[in-house]
Design an enzyme around this catalytic site. Structure first.
Site, PDB file in Angstrom:
ATOM      1  N   TYR A   1       0.924  -0.987   0.126  1.00 50.78           N
ATOM      2  CA  TYR A   1       0.082  -0.205   0.463  1.00 50.78           C
ATOM      3  C   TYR A   1       1.322   1.212  -0.107  1.00 50.78           C
ATOM      4  O   TYR A   1       0.870   1.900  -0.830  1.00 50.78           O
ATOM      5  CB  TYR A   1      -0.444  -0.165   1.249  1.00 50.78           C
ATOM      6  CG  TYR A   1      -1.950  -1.175   1.177  1.00 50.78           C
ATOM      7  CD1 TYR A   1      -3.036  -0.821   0.810  1.00 50.78           C
ATOM      8  CD2 TYR A   1      -1.606  -2.480   1.996  1.00 50.78           C
ATOM      9  CE1 TYR A   1      -4.194  -2.082   0.181  1.00 50.78           C
ATOM     10  CE2 TYR A   1      -2.885  -3.588   1.173  1.00 50.78           C
ATOM     11  CZ  TYR A   1      -3.749  -3.258   1.275  1.00 50.78           C
ATOM     12  OH  TYR A   1      -4.631  -4.148   0.734  1.00 50.78           O
TER      13      TYR A   1
ATOM     14  N   ASN B   1     -12.970  -0.849  -5.294  1.00 56.64           N
ATOM     15  CA  ASN B   1     -12.867  -0.693  -7.399  1.00 56.64           C
ATOM     16  C   ASN B   1     -13.988  -1.116  -7.328  1.00 56.64           C
ATOM     17  O   ASN B   1     -14.256  -2.865  -6.902  1.00 56.64           O
ATOM     18  CB  ASN B   1     -11.947  -2.164  -6.717  1.00 56.64           C
ATOM     19  CG  ASN B   1     -11.406  -2.035  -8.026  1.00 56.64           C
ATOM     20  OD1 ASN B   1     -12.097  -1.850  -9.364  1.00 56.64           O
ATOM     21  ND2 ASN B   1     -10.322  -3.314  -8.789  1.00 56.64           N
TER      22      ASN B   1
ATOM     23  N   CYS C   1      -6.665  -5.116  -7.632  1.00 62.94           N
ATOM     24  CA  CYS C   1      -6.381  -4.773  -6.486  1.00 62.94           C
ATOM     25  C   CYS C   1      -6.174  -6.038  -5.608  1.00 62.94           C
ATOM     26  O   CYS C   1      -5.222  -5.606  -4.256  1.00 62.94           O
ATOM     27  CB  CYS C   1      -8.006  -3.885  -5.954  1.00 62.94           C
ATOM     28  SG  CYS C   1      -8.961  -5.154  -5.806  1.00 62.94           S
ATOM     29  N   HIS C   2      -5.601  -7.151  -5.834  1.00 59.18           N
ATOM     30  CA  HIS C   2      -4.889  -8.266  -4.775  1.00 59.18           C
ATOM     31  C   HIS C   2      -4.232  -8.347  -4.733  1.00 59.18           C
ATOM     32  O   HIS C   2      -3.589  -8.911  -3.798  1.00 59.18           O
ATOM     33  CB  HIS C   2      -5.789  -9.562  -5.083  1.00 59.18           C
ATOM     34  CG  HIS C   2      -5.905  -9.411  -6.997  1.00 59.18           C
ATOM     35  ND1 HIS C   2      -6.358  -9.379  -7.573  1.00 59.18           N
ATOM     36  CD2 HIS C   2      -4.757 -10.296  -7.168  1.00 59.18           C
ATOM     37  CE1 HIS C   2      -5.474 -10.021  -9.223  1.00 59.18           C
ATOM     38  NE2 HIS C   2      -4.868 -10.720  -8.955  1.00 59.18           N
TER      39      HIS C   2
ATOM     40  N   GLU D   1      -2.134 -16.655  -8.966  1.00 57.02           N
ATOM     41  CA  GLU D   1      -0.826 -16.621  -9.590  1.00 57.02           C
ATOM     42  C   GLU D   1       0.974 -16.849 -10.012  1.00 57.02           C
ATOM     43  O   GLU D   1       0.922 -16.651 -11.034  1.00 57.02           O
ATOM     44  CB  GLU D   1      -0.875 -14.913 -10.308  1.00 57.02           C
ATOM     45  CG  GLU D   1      -2.624 -13.744 -10.521  1.00 57.02           C
ATOM     46  CD  GLU D   1      -2.580 -12.890 -10.839  1.00 57.02           C
ATOM     47  OE1 GLU D   1      -1.090 -12.149  -9.997  1.00 57.02           O
ATOM     48  OE2 GLU D   1      -3.326 -12.253 -10.802  1.00 57.02           O
TER      49      GLU D   1
END
Length: 156
Positions: free
Chosen positions: A90, A112, A120-121, A146
DNA sequence: AGCAGGTTTAGCG
DNA sequence: CGCTAAACCTGCT
């Protein structure tokens, strides 16, 4: 005239709902147990479906965030640049947009409208995973997915 | 104005 | 390491 499509995400084990107006206007995860009928005709639905199947790393579909507050737009636009399989904190995201409002960054991310499409993850806390408005379990699964998938992409 | 956040840092046990 | 407290900035009431 609003239009809705639903796809299923195997990795999240839940349905995902995409609402369209003239453009895509929102994405959300459905919690219910009920079986839903899937439809994928719009580009965003198709691309998101490909993503969940591990066949796509980035998105070409249009996303309209013009009605959001300026700060939120900055945050989301910067978030879009984060690459598949990577994360930033952040505070780093705040730095990148020339601000020190780390908490406000979190607030913008929580609003979002297009989770996953705007990744945003991939924004995490300095120590720990941080929060996620649709549930941290979803965030965790997306990141795990991912991470594993990046290896596959690179070695193929 | 006041308040609540998807945070961060420092201070103390 | 875990807990608390305070500082930071934006957006909603």
């Amino acid at each position: 005239m609003t239009y809705r499509e639903i796809i299923f995400s195997g990795i999240l084990d839940c349905f995902v709902e995409l609402d369209y107006n003239t453009e895509l206007c929102s994405i959300r995860f459905l919690k219910g147990e009920e079986r839903l009928k899937e439809t994928r005709t719009k580009i965003a639905s198709i691309e998101l479906d490909e993503y969940f199947k591990g066949k796509r790393k980035d998105f070409s579909c249009e996303m309209d965030i013009s009605r959001l507050p300026a700060f939120s737009r900055k945050v989301l636009n910067e978030t879009r640049k984060i690459k598949y399989g990577t994360t930033i904190t952040y505070s780093e995201l705040a730095d990148r947009i020339g601000s020190r409002a780390v908490r406000a960054v979190g607030g913008a991310l929580s609003n979002n409208p297009f989770p996953v499409l705007i990744p945003c993850h991939r924004v995490v806390a300095k120590s720990g995973i941080g929060g996620y408005s649709s549930g941290v379990d979803i965030k965790t699964r997306l990141l795990e997915f991912e991470k594993n998938r990046s290896i596959t992409f690179n070695s193929s």
